[in-house]
Design an enzyme around this catalytic site. Sequence first.
Site, PDB file in Angstrom:
ATOM      1  CG  ASP A  92      44.796  33.561  41.992  1.00 17.92           C
ATOM      2  OD1 ASP A  92      45.662  34.418  42.239  1.00 17.92           O
ATOM      3  OD2 ASP A  92      44.773  32.433  42.528  1.00 17.92           O
ATOM      4  CG  HIS A 243      39.340  34.620  41.898  1.00 22.79           C
ATOM      5  ND1 HIS A 243      39.031  34.325  43.214  1.00 22.79           N
ATOM      6  CD2 HIS A 243      40.044  33.562  41.424  1.00 22.79           C
ATOM      7  CE1 HIS A 243      39.522  33.130  43.510  1.00 22.79           C
ATOM      8  NE2 HIS A 243      40.143  32.650  42.446  1.00 22.79           N
TER       9      HIS A 243
END
Length: 294
Positions: A92, A243
């Site tokens: 993400d 991430h």
Amino acid sequence: MSLSRFAISFVFVAAALAGCAKPPVERAVLTQTTTTEAPVVTGAILKASAPISQQPIPERIFSTGHLGGRTLAVGSSSDIALRQGEVILTFDDGPRPGKTSQILASLDHFGVKATFLMLGSAAEANPKLAQLVANKGHTVGSHTFGHVDLTTLSRQEAVDEIAKGERAVALALAGSGQTLSPFFRFPYLAQNGFLRTNLMQGSVVVLDVDVDSKDYYKETADVVLQRTLSRLDARGSGIVLFHDIHQRTVDLLPRFLSELEQRGYTVVRLVPKDNGVFGRDVITADVPSQNGTL
Ligand SMILES: [Zn+2]
């Protein structure tokens, strides 16, 4: 394979075998090819002035190429039914210059595909990097434009923020031959029934999280690695959240993938069953600049 290609390949293999201090597992190939007198191979890659075993090489982590698993065509969340030992990798908040490309290199090394839930703002700022992710065969979804906690907004504001993110990522991919996939993840995993239903009715697939690496904590890569592995082992399968904006994630990913391989997991690739409105390349006069930095 030509002789020169063979020689180059051999140098890589011999150098890797001789210099890798901590191979993750004993492999049959090691016992066959490791010798005390590594043959000196002349060529463009390494100078033959010193035995290969004494020449510096980058640290390598072996992959047998067995980590790549099924491709799952997904039309709704219910299609994401994982079997024991199956993992979905998600990243993400990117793309992020200096980080995402290293994540891609690790995924390439292990021959696995991930899903990147990009922020519209990040994709807009780094369109070439967004395109690189897609062109590597990874799936690109969205994650709002500005990483807003949607539960703090009015319904209309929240819907607009999601749409703004989708449009920005789609625009970043425009012209690359790749398109935005209808996968979405809520920032902070903060959601409500209205938004979830609204997205589903728009044929968007909300990606939930089974194993949160919490790689945004200011901890060492090793702490994050061990926590993520233990949580995954406890479940036996699942969607893992990372991430692609943190250095510790860049640092831990090769070891994480190596551990997955040793523990017998496979990485499932998500693809949209039907891209619907997302399947059309965006044709627009305001295609983003192609000069964005990686
Ligand atoms: Zn996020």
